[in-house]
Design a protein around this motif. Structure first.
Motif: not given
Length: 410
Positions: A116-117, A122-123, A143-146, A187-189
């Motif tokens: 996950a890290a 990356i994200h 759309g581009e990053y997940g 990342s989640i945000m």
């Protein structure tokens, strides 16, 4: 020890391929090869408890052939459906065998956290360094990053809850744990995903013991429903627009979420409304076709059956009139395998969720019981919107396979 590290590294690569390689076929071949490697290495003993748990998923693979024998389908479509139904079996077995070979609760949790890290770095790095996110729309960034990544939510909960169990500390220095929690939160945000935000709430309830139906849970559930009703009343006053940007675009997506799943009264010529309620339209078309062929409610239409959308939807460059996989996992299973298959699917998910009701005293045993139950609750929810265990790309089944080993072991 070196063998454990090698297995853990290979497992990490397989899961990262599942997350980042879009091709379903390539991932299936990678997973088949890795599972074959595990089996030929001698790590072939599955526990009776594990086999009993995943038996409904195995039976669903074979049940799909009954409808296939009753109708004539394209061979390519048959193979495609068999692949979709057999992949969860492969993934569950991989997770179980990998963590049986490693046989260490701490390494299991840390492996999931490290995977996950990597995805979080990356994200977040991609968005901050390359997206110019202050001037771009949320839909473009997603759309581009997940669109989502649920393994990060589970990893964050591991870091929060593992110190409160009998499992030894995951990291010697607590600062590492806090940095990772912050990384996952950011990342989640940045995924701006309604489903992920909802899952944080539901998984939090499950991990903290509120998934059992009792007076305490009913009070929390009642309060949650009241908050949701008030929030949607507030959204009605805001009236966010469909083509808005930033937070307003996210609020619009939240506003239409219930109708996106359940509102099937749609006009195909109104493409704006149709795309906003696409999941409901797919499900509606599947049920109409089943009503035209009532015997399909018993055994399903089988592997190779397709849903006729009645028009060429722009789901690919050429457009698609017929689709095989639906967003609604319950309707997908019903369409392919009938009520018998739907019962098996629900039985599998509920059997995971029921771990919440097992009375245990050893805290590490409680942790893995709750973890398996939480994954069950996760799939009960995601089956409504992203196909559940049959979504083409999913990393949580790997986690479930490992959790089932540790639950059985404890």
């Amino acid at each position: 020890m070196k063998a454990k590290v090698n297995i853990s590294l290979l497992f990490t690569l397989v899961v990262l391929c599942e997350i980042y390689i879009v091709s379903f076929r390539i991932n299936l071949l990678i997973q088949f090869a890795f599972l074959s490697l595990l089996l030929f290495s001698g790590k072939t003993q599955f526990s009776k408890s594990f086999l009993r748990t995943i038996l409904p998923v195995i039976l669903l693979v074979f049940l799909g052939f009954l409808g296939t024998f009753l109708d004539s389908y394209n061979r390519v479509d048959i193979i495609k459906d068999i692949s979709h139904f057999i992949k969860p079996v492969f993934v569950l077995c991989i997770g179980f065998l990998v963590f049986k070979a490693i046989n260490d609760q701490r390494i299991f949790l840390r492996t999931i956290i490290h995977i996950a890290a990597v995805t979080a770095v990356i994200h977040v790095g991609g968005i901050l360094l390359f997206s110019n996110f202050l001037s771009r729309s949320i839909s473009d960034i997603r759309g581009e990053y997940g669109l989502d990544n649920f393994i990060e939510i589970f990893a964050m909960f591991f870091l929060i809850l593992a110190p409160k169990t009998a499992i030894e500390p995951l990291y010697k220095k607590d600062i590492y744990r806090k940095i990772l929690i912050a990384l996952f939160a950011v990342s989640i945000m940045f995924y701006f995903s309604r489903t992920m935000f909802g899952m944080i709430f539901f998984l939090g309830l499950s991990f903290y013991g509120y998934a059992k139906l009792n007076k305490r849970t009913l009070k929390v559930l009642g309060a949650f429903i009241a908050v949701v009703v008030l929030f949607y009343m507030y959204l009605e006053t805001l009236k966010p627009e469909r083509n808005s940007k930033g937070i307003e675009a996210l609020l619009y997506k939240i506003k239409i979420a219930p109708g996106e799943v359940f509102n099937a009264k749609l006009d195909r010529s109104n493409h704006t409304k149709l795309w906003d309620h696409w999941r409901a339209y797919e499900a509606k078309r599947a049920l109409i076709l089943m009503n035209e062929n009532p015997k399909s409610y018993v055994f399903g239409n089988g592997h190779g059956s397709l849903v006729n959308l009645k028009f060429k939807a722009p789901l690919s460059e050429e457009g698609m009139r017929y689709i095989s996989v639906l967003h609604n996992g319950y309707i997908f299973v019903l369409y392919k395998t009938g009520f018998i298959g739907l019962f098996l699917y629900l039985f599998f998910l509920v059997s995971l969720y029921r771990r919440n009701y097992h009375n245990q005293t050893q805290s590490d045993m409680v942790f893995f019981k709750i973890l398996v139950a939480t994954v069950g609750a996760y799939f009960l929810f995601t089956s409504l919107i992203i196909t559940g265990i049959y979504i083409p790309q999913d990393s949580i089944l790997f986690l479930l396979g490992g959790a089932l080993f540790h639950e059985n072991k404890t």
